[in-house]
Design a protein around this motif. Structure first.
Motif, PDB file in Angstrom:
ATOM      1  N   ILE A 106      42.293  47.504  47.809  1.00 40.19           N
ATOM      2  CA  ILE A 106      43.153  48.679  47.942  1.00 40.19           C
ATOM      3  C   ILE A 106      42.648  49.633  49.013  1.00 40.19           C
ATOM      4  O   ILE A 106      43.407  50.137  49.828  1.00 40.19           O
ATOM      5  CB  ILE A 106      43.252  49.407  46.582  1.00 40.19           C
ATOM      6  N   ASN A 107      41.345  49.879  49.010  1.00 39.66           N
ATOM      7  CA  ASN A 107      40.839  50.906  49.927  1.00 39.66           C
ATOM      8  C   ASN A 107      39.840  50.387  50.946  1.00 39.66           C
ATOM      9  O   ASN A 107      39.274  51.168  51.698  1.00 39.66           O
ATOM     10  CB  ASN A 107      40.214  52.059  49.123  1.00 39.66           C
ATOM     11  N   GLY A 108      39.591  49.082  50.950  1.00 35.17           N
ATOM     12  CA  GLY A 108      38.692  48.515  51.942  1.00 35.17           C
ATOM     13  C   GLY A 108      37.264  49.000  51.840  1.00 35.17           C
ATOM     14  O   GLY A 108      36.504  48.935  52.798  1.00 35.17           O
ATOM     15  N   THR A 109      36.866  49.483  50.653  1.00 33.47           N
ATOM     16  CA  THR A 109      35.533  50.051  50.502  1.00 33.47           C
ATOM     17  C   THR A 109      34.449  48.982  50.534  1.00 33.47           C
ATOM     18  O   THR A 109      34.690  47.820  50.195  1.00 33.47           O
ATOM     19  CB  THR A 109      35.430  50.831  49.180  1.00 33.47           C
ATOM     20  N   LEU A 167      47.142  45.194  34.456  1.00 31.74           N
ATOM     21  CA  LEU A 167      48.394  45.506  35.149  1.00 31.74           C
ATOM     22  C   LEU A 167      48.206  45.613  36.655  1.00 31.74           C
ATOM     23  O   LEU A 167      48.726  46.516  37.308  1.00 31.74           O
ATOM     24  CB  LEU A 167      49.009  46.796  34.582  1.00 31.74           C
ATOM     25  N   ASN A 168      47.471  44.636  37.214  1.00 32.94           N
ATOM     26  CA  ASN A 168      47.250  44.626  38.664  1.00 32.94           C
ATOM     27  C   ASN A 168      47.941  43.438  39.330  1.00 32.94           C
ATOM     28  O   ASN A 168      47.666  43.133  40.484  1.00 32.94           O
ATOM     29  CB  ASN A 168      45.754  44.607  38.970  1.00 32.94           C
ATOM     30  N   THR A 169      48.842  42.764  38.598  1.00 34.78           N
ATOM     31  CA  THR A 169      49.652  41.606  39.024  1.00 34.78           C
ATOM     32  C   THR A 169      48.874  40.294  39.008  1.00 34.78           C
ATOM     33  O   THR A 169      49.356  39.298  39.538  1.00 34.78           O
ATOM     34  CB  THR A 169      50.305  41.788  40.418  1.00 34.78           C
ATOM     35  N   TRP A 170      47.697  40.244  38.374  1.00 32.62           N
ATOM     36  CA  TRP A 170      46.911  39.014  38.299  1.00 32.62           C
ATOM     37  C   TRP A 170      46.535  38.723  36.850  1.00 32.62           C
ATOM     38  O   TRP A 170      46.143  39.629  36.115  1.00 32.62           O
ATOM     39  CB  TRP A 170      45.616  39.150  39.108  1.00 32.62           C
ATOM     40  N   ASP A 171      46.639  37.461  36.443  1.00 29.05           N
ATOM     41  CA  ASP A 171      46.076  37.043  35.165  1.00 29.05           C
ATOM     42  C   ASP A 171      45.022  35.971  35.427  1.00 29.05           C
ATOM     43  O   ASP A 171      44.807  35.546  36.568  1.00 29.05           O
ATOM     44  CB  ASP A 171      47.162  36.546  34.205  1.00 29.05           C
ATOM     45  N   ALA A 172      44.350  35.531  34.371  1.00 28.33           N
ATOM     46  CA  ALA A 172      43.224  34.608  34.538  1.00 28.33           C
ATOM     47  C   ALA A 172      43.662  33.241  35.065  1.00 28.33           C
ATOM     48  O   ALA A 172      42.922  32.602  35.832  1.00 28.33           O
ATOM     49  CB  ALA A 172      42.482  34.444  33.217  1.00 28.33           C
ATOM     50  N   THR A 173      44.847  32.767  34.668  1.00 32.54           N
ATOM     51  CA  THR A 173      45.282  31.459  35.183  1.00 32.54           C
ATOM     52  C   THR A 173      45.410  31.503  36.704  1.00 32.54           C
ATOM     53  O   THR A 173      45.044  30.553  37.400  1.00 32.54           O
ATOM     54  CB  THR A 173      46.634  31.044  34.558  1.00 32.54           C
ATOM     55  N   GLU A 174      45.896  32.620  37.233  1.00 35.18           N
ATOM     56  CA  GLU A 174      46.066  32.757  38.678  1.00 35.18           C
ATOM     57  C   GLU A 174      44.722  32.930  39.384  1.00 35.18           C
ATOM     58  O   GLU A 174      44.462  32.317  40.426  1.00 35.18           O
ATOM     59  CB  GLU A 174      46.981  33.952  38.970  1.00 35.18           C
ATOM     60  N   ASN A 188      49.396  37.025  50.585  1.00 36.09           N
ATOM     61  CA  ASN A 188      48.543  36.566  51.679  1.00 36.09           C
ATOM     62  C   ASN A 188      47.667  37.767  52.029  1.00 36.09           C
ATOM     63  O   ASN A 188      47.906  38.474  53.001  1.00 36.09           O
ATOM     64  CB  ASN A 188      49.377  36.122  52.876  1.00 36.09           C
ATOM     65  N   ILE A 189      46.651  37.981  51.196  1.00 41.51           N
ATOM     66  CA  ILE A 189      45.874  39.221  51.279  1.00 41.51           C
ATOM     67  C   ILE A 189      45.110  39.306  52.587  1.00 41.51           C
ATOM     68  O   ILE A 189      44.973  40.351  53.201  1.00 41.51           O
ATOM     69  CB  ILE A 189      44.899  39.324  50.083  1.00 41.51           C
ATOM     70  N   GLY A 190      44.590  38.160  53.034  1.00 39.97           N
ATOM     71  CA  GLY A 190      43.845  38.133  54.278  1.00 39.97           C
ATOM     72  C   GLY A 190      42.449  38.706  54.115  1.00 39.97           C
ATOM     73  O   GLY A 190      41.988  39.021  53.020  1.00 39.97           O
ATOM     74  N   ALA A 396      50.150  53.070  31.826  1.00 38.51           N
ATOM     75  CA  ALA A 396      50.252  54.355  31.151  1.00 38.51           C
ATOM     76  C   ALA A 396      50.178  55.477  32.181  1.00 38.51           C
ATOM     77  O   ALA A 396      49.599  55.330  33.259  1.00 38.51           O
ATOM     78  CB  ALA A 396      49.123  54.502  30.131  1.00 38.51           C
ATOM     79  N   SER A 397      50.768  56.588  31.837  1.00 39.49           N
ATOM     80  CA  SER A 397      50.789  57.732  32.745  1.00 39.49           C
ATOM     81  C   SER A 397      49.369  58.167  33.086  1.00 39.49           C
ATOM     82  O   SER A 397      48.525  58.352  32.200  1.00 39.49           O
ATOM     83  CB  SER A 397      51.537  58.893  32.095  1.00 39.49           C
ATOM     84  N   GLY A 398      49.095  58.302  34.375  1.00 39.49           N
ATOM     85  CA  GLY A 398      47.786  58.749  34.821  1.00 39.49           C
ATOM     86  C   GLY A 398      46.753  57.654  34.959  1.00 39.49           C
ATOM     87  O   GLY A 398      45.628  57.914  35.374  1.00 39.49           O
ATOM     88  N   TYR A 399      47.131  56.416  34.603  1.00 44.09           N
ATOM     89  CA  TYR A 399      46.170  55.304  34.679  1.00 44.09           C
ATOM     90  C   TYR A 399      46.412  54.481  35.935  1.00 44.09           C
ATOM     91  O   TYR A 399      47.541  54.141  36.263  1.00 44.09           O
ATOM     92  CB  TYR A 399      46.297  54.410  33.447  1.00 44.09           C
ATOM     93  N   ASN A 400      45.328  54.171  36.636  1.00 40.08           N
ATOM     94  CA  ASN A 400      45.389  53.336  37.823  1.00 40.08           C
ATOM     95  C   ASN A 400      44.290  52.290  37.700  1.00 40.08           C
ATOM     96  O   ASN A 400      43.104  52.631  37.675  1.00 40.08           O
ATOM     97  CB  ASN A 400      45.182  54.197  39.081  1.00 40.08           C
ATOM     98  N   SER A 401      44.663  51.023  37.601  1.00 37.89           N
ATOM     99  CA  SER A 401      43.674  49.969  37.363  1.00 37.89           C
ATOM    100  C   SER A 401      42.660  49.866  38.488  1.00 37.89           C
ATOM    101  O   SER A 401      41.584  49.290  38.309  1.00 37.89           O
ATOM    102  CB  SER A 401      44.382  48.615  37.184  1.00 37.89           C
ATOM    103  N   TRP A 402      42.967  50.415  39.669  1.00 40.65           N
ATOM    104  CA  TRP A 402      42.055  50.350  40.806  1.00 40.65           C
ATOM    105  C   TRP A 402      41.150  51.575  40.895  1.00 40.65           C
ATOM    106  O   TRP A 402      40.289  51.646  41.754  1.00 40.65           O
ATOM    107  CB  TRP A 402      42.853  50.217  42.107  1.00 40.65           C
ATOM    108  N   ASN A 403      41.360  52.548  40.025  1.00 40.56           N
ATOM    109  CA  ASN A 403      40.600  53.792  40.104  1.00 40.56           C
ATOM    110  C   ASN A 403      39.934  54.051  38.750  1.00 40.56           C
ATOM    111  O   ASN A 403      40.571  54.524  37.817  1.00 40.56           O
ATOM    112  CB  ASN A 403      41.529  54.949  40.478  1.00 40.56           C
ATOM    113  N   THR A 404      38.642  53.767  38.652  1.00 39.35           N
ATOM    114  CA  THR A 404      37.944  53.918  37.374  1.00 39.35           C
ATOM    115  C   THR A 404      37.867  55.359  36.904  1.00 39.35           C
ATOM    116  O   THR A 404      37.629  55.611  35.721  1.00 39.35           O
ATOM    117  CB  THR A 404      36.521  53.336  37.463  1.00 39.35           C
ATOM    118  N   ASP A 405      38.055  56.315  37.814  1.00 39.45           N
ATOM    119  CA  ASP A 405      38.056  57.718  37.391  1.00 39.45           C
ATOM    120  C   ASP A 405      39.199  58.017  36.428  1.00 39.45           C
ATOM    121  O   ASP A 405      39.169  59.017  35.705  1.00 39.45           O
ATOM    122  CB  ASP A 405      38.170  58.650  38.601  1.00 39.45           C
TER     123      ASP A 405
END
Length: 724
Positions: A106-109, A167-174, A188-190, A396-405
């Motif tokens: 997401i942020n290239g960190t 809820l990041n569009t990936w499950d374990a099978t994928e 094609n994330i690259g 859920a409101s206020g939740y972002n799976s990419w942001n642990t804060d």
């Protein structure tokens, strides 16, 4: 003056308690930064190690696949087999004592530490990947390939398609297959990841290319138990003793290359599996053996792999963490004890994975029976994605799976623990509370609790701890496997009615208030600390230990302070015959002496006190320079067993875990170090991070030998003295 010298462990084991209502500013991400480790008894150690990965998932949604949570029964069973079991979180790149997750897609960190490298996992014999919900980078896939090529094993535990728990569009099978079900261009994330679009070809993808097998994108229910268990002489003995295994919404696999992979458990012709109610498509594609194996193994080169399409028959009903998205309590399935459990299969798989063997493939040579190819290894339904790459729910409101804060308290990777009041990541016996106080603590709070063992709970698995002053107040304690022989009343009846000190976390056990994730249990010494005495009921006869702080009411009393925290004091009224010897006003040399006092808990001069004092004994009069000429070296302490009180001297070499600890080096052996955990009142003066001028100076430390951050160290530190 009469001196009676006693073991100073009394003072070290029973220290200051948490003051009622006290609070400290918690440092973010420090509450849960020590990964758990479970070790077998020395006599049972097989010398092998199993890592359970949580760097890429396993704790999202209702999943809680950690060794001290809903995979604790699995981990305990492996410990019984002689394995050392560790939680793997990633690589501490900035050496701050914690593993932080930053999603680099997401942020290239470059700050993401929740990563897999070969060097970080190479000490393990087996790596368990349970419901991985974040895709691997190309370098991480290469690390896993190198791990297997070195003769090690990986256990892939998946679930039904669309078990996108974060809820990041990936499950374990994928994630395991190496591509998303969707072929949208966004996959094609690259860069570090490459192309993760669906290749629509069963022969393509990371898993099949390395292990000759892929997870299907199906979602099947069959709680009666998948019964087509392949004979053990065709499965390297892994299915010996295995019975039908339940499937509570799971996936199957497709064997593409039978020289690399083969099935262990299939749907039998008499089984009647059905589509899971929430499946995104037909859910069940072919039925029977044509659906592919539910569990399988692979041999590719020097190493091995194993696979199962559902976590349900492996998990237990003791989750540790809260949900990341909404903070709700998790509910996991009691599969490990269900009649359709995979307990035998899972342990057999680990034993097989942990055993290096020279053969390369299941190609019929050396008596190795090859697998059976799945007739249609990629169904038409698996060519397309009915969700167009979208998650199966709305965050859920206020939740972002990419942001642990945004993660809620007491969830894995969250900034704070639930009800957190103390920034220290480890509870210590210097923070002792009563059972009644423990019952009032918030879920997830680290505690050290003193109480009386009154009964076994859940057979050999727990005990009932009763308040020392209120028999009606009790709490359940879940015992780890290594603690049961000594502390479960069913296995050791002599422990009944003994007072013990339990270090763990406040949680529920068996649907009742409990203490779980127990890291330490000790038999409580007879003498209470001052702070424990403060918690006792008025009128109770007690024995306590403390240090003389000052005279009180002229010659008639003294103030006794806690050994570990001078802010906690109690007033002691002296009898006439005791004043000449023990009143600081009459005998100033008694100041700072450590005493053991027997008397009745009662107020004195409108403050907590002890009256009707029956006896006073001096533990030691030399409190300023304990063992001044006999300090142990760091190397000496490293050779001691955990739990022993020590006085050690060495050189301060670095800060550890930020301001929370320091490394103490041996005077003559630069490779020998101890981690010294600093209490909150000790950090300002002794943390090298706060005081860089301390580096290189010699320090004397009094404490108890124990591990800190999985490294030999000292906890319960009562005194630190600079020697130069």
């Amino acid at each position: 003056m009469k001196f009676i010298y006693r073991n100073s462990a009394i003072a070290l084991l029973l220290g200051a308690s948490i003051a009622s209502g006290s609070a400290f500013a918690a440092e973010p991400y420090s509450w849960d930064n020590v990964a758990p480790v479970k070790q077998p008894a020395v006599s049972n150690n097989n010398g092998k190690t199993v890592y359970f990965d949580v760097s890429h998932g396993g704790v999202e949604g209702n999943a809680d696949w950690v060794i001290d949570g809903a995979f604790s029964d699995f981990a305990d069973a492996l410990v019984q087999q002689g394995y050392t079991v560790k939680e793997y979180r990633g690589v501490d790149l900035n050496n701050d004592g914690r593993i932080r997750f930053f999603d680099d897609r997401i942020n290239g960190t470059t700050q993401n530490e929740a990563i897999i490298t070969y060097n970080a996992i190479k000490e393990a014999d087996v790596l368990v990947l349970a419901e991985t919900n974040r895709p691997f980078t190309l370098s991480e896939q290469a690390a896993l390939e190198q791990f297997v090529a070195s003769g090690k094993g990986i256990f892939f535990i998946a679930d039904h398609y669309d078990a996108d728990r974060n809820l990041n569009t990936w499950d374990a099978t994928e994630v395991f297959n190496g591509y998303n079900r969707s072929d949208l261009s966004k996959y094609n994330i690259g860069g570090a990841y490459g192309d993760w679009r669906n290749p629509k070809n069963a022969n393509e993808g990371w898993l099949v290319e390395n292990f000759g097998i892929r997870f299907r994108f199906n979602a099947v229910d069959y709680k009666q138990g998948v019964s087509g268990v392949v004979a053990s002489n065709k499965t390297e003995g892994i299915t010996q003793g295995v019975k039908p295994i339940l499937m509570a919404a799971g996936a199957t696999l497709a064997v593409v290359d039978p020289t690399k992979a083969k099935g262990l458990v299939y749907f039998a012709s008499s089984d009647n599996p059905v589509k899971w109610n929430h499946a995104k498509d037909q859910g069940l594609y072919f039925g029977g053996a044509a659906e592919g194996p539910y569990a399988a193994i692979a041999k590719s080169g020097a190493g091995k792999a194993a696979f199962i399409g559902d976590s349900s028959p492996i998990e237990d009903a003791t989750p540790k963490y809260r949900r990341q998205d909404n903070g709700n309590t998790k509910k996991t399935y009691p599969g490990w004890t269900d009649s359709g459990n995979a307990a035998v299969l899972a342990v057999n798989i680990i034993n097989w994975l942990a055993t290096p063997e020279s053969y390369q493939y299941f190609d019929g040579t050396n008596g190795r029976i090859s697998g059976v190819a799945t007739p249609t290894p990629m169904a038409v339904q698996e060519f397309t994605d009915p969700n167009n790459g979208q998650p199966w729910g709305s965050p859920a409101s206020g939740y972002n799976s990419w942001n642990t804060d945004t993660y809620k308290n007491n969830s894995f990777n969250a900034p704070f623990g639930d009800g957190q009041t103390n920034p220290d990541p480890d509870p210590t016996p210097g923070n002792t509370v009563s059972v009644t106080q423990a019952l009032a603590a918030s879920q997830g709070t680290p505690l050290v609790v003193i109480g009386k063992v009154t009964a076994a709970v859940n057979g050999i698995y727990g005990l009932d701890l009763t308040d020392l002053n209120n028999p009606a107040s009790h709490i359940y304690v879940k015992l780890e496997s290594a603690q049961r022989n000594n502390f479960n009343p069913q296995l050791n009846p002599s422990i009944l009615n003994q007072n013990i000190i339990v270090t763990g976390k406040r949680n529920s056990y068996l649907g009742a208030p409990g203490i779980r994730y127990v890291s330490d249990i000790q038999i409580a010494p007879t003498a209470l600390s001052v702070t424990q005495a403060l918690a006792t009921a008025q009128g109770e006869t007690i024995e306590l230990t403390g240090r003389v702080k000052s005279a009180l009411n002229d010659i008639y009393a003294l103030v006794l302070e806690d050994i570990n925290d001078a802010s906690f004091t109690i007033n002691v009224k002296l009898e006439l015959s005791q004043r000449n010897e023990f009143s600081p006003a009459l005998n100033p040399s008694i100041l700072d002496a450590q005493l053991i006092i027997k008397g009745v808990r009662d107020n004195y001069m409108s403050a907590p006190g002890v009256r009707q004092v029956n006896s006073i004994e001096v533990v030691s009069s030399d409190t300023t320079q304990p063992n001044p000429s006999g300090d142990l070296s760091v190397s000496d302490v490293l050779a001691l067993n955990n739990g022993q009180p020590v006085v050690v001297a060495g050189i301060i070499t670095s800060a550890i875990n930020g301001q929370y600890a320091l490394a103490l080096g041996d005077d003559n052996n630069g490779s020998a170090t101890l981690y010294i955990k600093l209490g909150s009142s000790q950090r300002d003066a002794f943390s090298p991070q706060l005081n860089p001028n301390l580096l290189g100076k010699r320090l004397r430390v009094e404490g108890i030998k124990n591990n800190y951050m999985s490294h030999a160290g000292l906890l319960n530190v009562t005194k630190l003295t600079l020697l130069d």
